[in-house]
Scaffold this active site. Structure first.
Site, PDB file in Angstrom:
ATOM      1  N   GLU A  26      32.140  70.600  49.387  1.00  0.00           N
ATOM      2  CA  GLU A  26      33.019  70.931  49.259  1.00  0.00           C
ATOM      3  C   GLU A  26      34.365  69.937  50.317  1.00  0.00           C
ATOM      4  O   GLU A  26      35.353  69.672  49.582  1.00  0.00           O
ATOM      5  CB  GLU A  26      33.992  72.247  50.016  1.00  0.00           C
ATOM      6  CG  GLU A  26      32.698  73.469  49.636  1.00  0.00           C
ATOM      7  CD  GLU A  26      33.527  73.729  48.013  1.00  0.00           C
ATOM      8  OE1 GLU A  26      34.536  73.051  47.722  1.00  0.00           O
ATOM      9  OE2 GLU A  26      33.292  74.753  47.872  1.00  0.00           O
ATOM     10  N   GLU A  85      37.646  72.088  40.648  1.00  0.00           N
ATOM     11  CA  GLU A  85      36.457  72.508  40.222  1.00  0.00           C
ATOM     12  C   GLU A  85      35.353  71.634  38.948  1.00  0.00           C
ATOM     13  O   GLU A  85      34.620  72.277  39.481  1.00  0.00           O
ATOM     14  CB  GLU A  85      36.655  73.434  39.637  1.00  0.00           C
ATOM     15  CG  GLU A  85      37.566  74.588  40.875  1.00  0.00           C
ATOM     16  CD  GLU A  85      37.395  74.966  41.855  1.00  0.00           C
ATOM     17  OE1 GLU A  85      35.871  75.546  41.974  1.00  0.00           O
ATOM     18  OE2 GLU A  85      37.266  74.789  42.649  1.00  0.00           O
TER      19      GLU A  85
END
Length: 899
Positions: free
Chosen positions: A334, A312
């Site tokens: 991602e 993150e």
């Protein structure tokens, strides 16, 4: 198709499919977004002031504006200060269209929402002691009317107003104002100077405590770091804070990326659909991904916290500063970020162990996805519900595609390419083509063919043969590539595949000289080559090979492919002992184990008893040598001793024989336990169970190996060994050893073990009932018990005080634990497990569609089983499809599964 053909009630329409080819730029853009949240118990009023202007890139000037919105009560809407009447706007399906809009204008909307009733956990919702948000992918539209798409980026200012019983008020960016109001209320205003799409918005209001630290960036700026948790969890944050600081330093050193705000915050939330969310400056985490201490968290849990915190944080650049233009580009952020966090974890621990872990997950889960009805490229061409495309393909295969690019370009060129990508597109919403173009421009490589990895689904197959010319001292490798049909395409064009190889002789690695190689092909390591496979069939010839070698293929798993080479048992033993590539040493051990299990499976299918099954002496000796090799990383020894999983064996099968796989694997494990008992006991007894717990690679490796040996020894059913196991449960000073022992007791069918399992489970719950994450482990170990009668126990646990049917972590622990991770019981009892899963999905369909659709995975594989099981599984899918008010999430997965 008509409604009848879709198996839908005649009054319903199939949800709309969205296509990449239909992408069009937004008609309007939003310069600034000012939000005000007045949070009251039972209701929240959201005021949104948007500064809008026509998009100059639009095909033609727009005269109306359509905003997304779902489950909102509109109080008022004003354009340039004028309150609009009903004739000035129109409601659509999850939208509102404002008519007669000028070139630039200010729009103010006031809406009411009910976070306490929001069980979807998307948008603004209540979790225990706090209000929080989850806006990716399309949750922001449940907060206010907005252009909820990733290519609309705006500068946000957010004011949160609540009762003082929620003392902590957070949002994105930097705190610019705070104060008190009448009636025991207070406020805080946050400003994020960096443009972002709505999916990166975050808000938290709650009664929270925090730990605080600082980080000095490479340019000398001090950044405040805060992790907010419920007060009872304050002692479980240190590992996450250390992981965060390590991540920040690593990203500076490896990618040159410095953090940009004055503060970075993490908030732990117990009710959360995903693992964590990279909202700008305010990351919201599932508690399972941030809380950790030895007494409550296993080694795997510690490693997960480190990896997710890194993931993150890395999104601050690969996802936030540069984001995706549309959701079809999801792997742009991602896949790239998974690759980055994987490399970080490899640098923090054992690179080989991390690679083994990543490939194991890819082979079991992503390869199965590639072979199923939901197969899609890492950049899909269409979707019905974007939440269904947060998949192993987008994440893990997406990361493998980035890894291949790094392999082909080399470390220096790859870094130049990523630097150019970040610099060129900072503050933009871009596409996968933009990323690849930056790599091409920086390196000079032509990646035209490579881009097929973005548009073609499926797992390529490599058929590899060889020949050796002793007289010419030449060794040839011929590689043929193919790829099975997938829903989007039957005939695949050849991929550009990096195949890393080595040649192993009697003394180990041989030097490699590729015939007719380009001058720049040579590397500093002359025992390692990357072959570029670009055609359907290619032959590579090596010169000056003085003995017939054994090839070490796809070293380090250099590409997400399946490959076949006809290795003999002796070849595999040689690779296991001599290959310098740690991954391929492990791979050789897996292949040896696979052959042994397949022999036992055949015997089971032929009706032979496996009670006293024996394995070949060569296999036993190979494993014995591994146990005695003190030069090997203990974690690698543990992995080499761990046979291929039932999930991997199922993925390899054309028709999954659940019982043969389970019984065959168990028989081989028991045979190895009998043959290697002295070595296994020596390792287990040598371990100091009272040593101080440490989260170091060496300490984790030692515990891993010790608990693998315990697992083997418990198969013998010896009362003395069972008592040893129970003693480990009682005296262990860390959750890793506690759960390892408890798992073995629960899964042993020996009478003494079952007696001790019952008392241990009771003891465990009494001890940890107030620790939610620990209770999840208690639920999981019971849900995944391989002994008969587990489904009945799972149903009983649904009524236990420990289970909350609205909490995603509890659902994953118990329901998914049984249905996705306990095949021998899920597929037993004439389809009772299938009906049980369908019941859960139907219940969750309206409560939390995202979780419901993810639970469906075991049923989507129905075509891989025998006809009897196919019929039973298909019947449950049809039963789900017949449900009224089926969510888009569930409809998409079920309809594609039945197609």
């Amino acid at each position: 198709m008509t409604a009848v053909e879709q198996n839908l009630p005649a009054t319903e329409q199939a949800p709309k499919t969205i296509y990449l080819k239909d992408y069009a730029v937004p008609d309007y853009l939003i310069k600034t977004t000012d939000l005000r949240f007045e949070i009251y118990d039972g209701e929240t009023v959201v005021s949104a002031m948007l500064q809008l202007y026509r998009n100059p890139a639009a095909a033609q000037p727009a005269t109306q504006l359509t905003l997304h919105g779902a489950n909102l009560e509109l109080v008022s809407i004003a354009l340039n200060g004028k309150i609009l009447g009903e004739g000035d706007y129109q409601f659509g399906d999850e939208s509102i269209t404002i008519l007669n809009t000028p070139e630039e204008f200010t729009l103010i909307t006031i809406t009411k929402i009910k976070p306490e009733q929001n069980t979807s956990l998307e948008g603004l919702y209540r979790s225990r002691t706090m209000y929080c948000t989850q806006c990716e992918a399309e949750g922001f539209r449940k907060i206010t009317y907005y252009l909820d798409r990733p290519d609309v980026m705006s500068e946000f200012t957010t004011t949160v107003v609540t009762d003082k019983k929620y003392p902590v008020l957070l949002s994105n960016g930097n705190l610019i104002d705070q104060g008190e109001q009448e009636n025991n209320r207070h406020y805080a205003t946050w400003h994020d100077p960096f443009k972002k799409p709505a999916y990166l918005f975050a808000l938290v209001a709650g009664d929270l405590s925090c730990i605080e630290d600082t980080f000095t960036t490479c340019s000398g700026r001090d950044v405040t770091l805060k992790i907010f948790v419920e007060p009872k969890d304050l002692d479980k944050c240190d590992h996450a804070m250390t992981s965060l600081k390590n991540s920040m330093r690593w990203d500076e050193e490896v990618y040159g990326r410095e953090y940009d705000l004055n503060i970075f915050m993490i908030v732990a939330v117990d009710d959360f659909n995903m693992g964590a969310m990279e909202n700008k400056g305010l990351n919201i985490f599932n508690t399972s991904c941030v809380l950790a201490k030895p007494e409550t968290t296993t080694d795997a849990g510690f490693q997960r916290v480190e990896g997710v915190v890194a993931h993150e944080y890395f999104h601050n650049w690969s996802g936030n500063r540069v984001t995706c233009r549309d959701w079809f580009q999801l792997s742009l952020k991602e896949g790239f970020t998974v690759y980055r966090d994987s490399e970080f974890s490899a640098d923090m621990g054992s690179r080989t162990v991390k690679r083994v872990e990543d490939v194991t997950l890819l082979r079991t889960a992503q390869f199965a996805e590639d072979a199923g009805p939901m197969a899609h490229p890492i950049r899909p061409e269409s979707y019905i519900e974007i939440s269904n495309f947060y998949t192993m393909t987008v994440y893990e295969k997406g990361a493998e595609v980035i890894r291949m690019l790094a392999t082909l370009l080399g470390k220096e060129n790859f870094r130049k390419g990523t630097d150019l990508y970040f610099d060129r597109h900072d503050g933009q919403a871009v596409t996968t083509e933009d990323f690849v173009k930056a790599l091409e421009d920086a390196s000079g490589f032509d990646l035209t063919q490579f881009k097929r990895w973005y548009s073609q689904a499926g797992t390529p197959r490599l058929q590899i043969t060889d020949s050796y010319d002793e007289d010419a001292q030449e060794y040839s490798l011929t590689i043929k590539q193919s790829c099975p049909p997938t829903p989007e395409c039957a005939n695949k064009l050849p991929f550009h595949i990096p195949v890393a190889v080595g040649l192993i002789g009697s003394g180990g690695d041989l030097p490699l000289a590729l015939k007719n190689a380009e001058p720049d092909f040579e590397t500093s390591d002359n025992t390692y080559k990357v072959l570029e496979l670009t055609e359907a069939e290619q032959t590579f010839v090596f010169e000056r090979v003085f003995e017939k070698p054994v090839p070490s293929l796809v070293r380090g798993f250099s590409a997400p492919v399946k490959w076949h080479y006809d290795y003999s048992q002796d070849d595999l033993v040689l690779l296991m002992s001599r290959d310098s590539d740690g991954f391929n040493r492990w791979e050789a051990s897996q292949q040896l184990g696979l052959h042994a299990i397949q022999e036992a499976m055949v015997a089971h299918q032929q009706g032979q008893s496996l009670a006293n099954w024996q394995v070949e002496t060569a296999l036993v000796e190979a494993y014995r040598n591994v146990l005695r090799d003190t030069s090997l990383d203990r974690a690698m020894v543990a992995y080499m001793l761990s046979l291929p999983s039932e999930a991997y064996l199922s993925e390899l099968a054309d028709v999954i024989d659940v019982e043969a796989i389970h019984c065959g694997r168990a028989a081989v494990r028991k045979a190895l336990a009998r043959a290697l008992r002295p070595e296994l006991e020596t390792i287990y007894r040598a371990y100091d169970h009272q040593q101080t717990y440490a989260v170091t690679a060496a300490a984790i490796a030692a515990r891993s190996l010790k608990n693998v040996t315990l697992g083997y020894l418990m198969l013998l059913g010896d009362d003395a060994l069972i008592k040893q196991c129970e003693s480990q449960y009682r005296t262990a000073n860390n959750m890793t050893d506690v759960m390892a022992a408890l798992t073995q007791l629960v899964n042993s069918d020996a009478p003494l073990a079952q007696q001790l399992a019952t008392s241990s489970l009771d003891d465990f719950y009494q001890r940890w009932q107030h620790e939610s994450l620990v209770v999840n482990q208690w639920l999981s170990v019971q849900a995944m018990c391989v002994l008969p009668g587990t489904l009945q126990k799972v149903k009983a646990l649904q009524t236990h005080a420990a289970f909350d049917g609205k909490n995603p972590n509890k659902i994953r622990a118990l329901i998914a634990g049984f249905c996705a991770s306990n095949p021998i019981n899920f597929h037993a009892d004439a389809g009772a497990g299938y009906q049980f899963l369908a019941d859960q999905i139907i219940q969750l369909n309206t409560q939390n569609p995202s979780i419901a659709s993810r639970l469906l995975t075991p049923l989507t594989k129905w075509k891989k089983y025998n006809s009897q099981r196919q019929s039973l599984m298909k019947a449950q899918l049809e039963r789900i499809m017949a449900e009224p008010d089926l969510s888009k999430d569930v409809f998409e997965v079920v309809s594609k599964s039945l197609a």
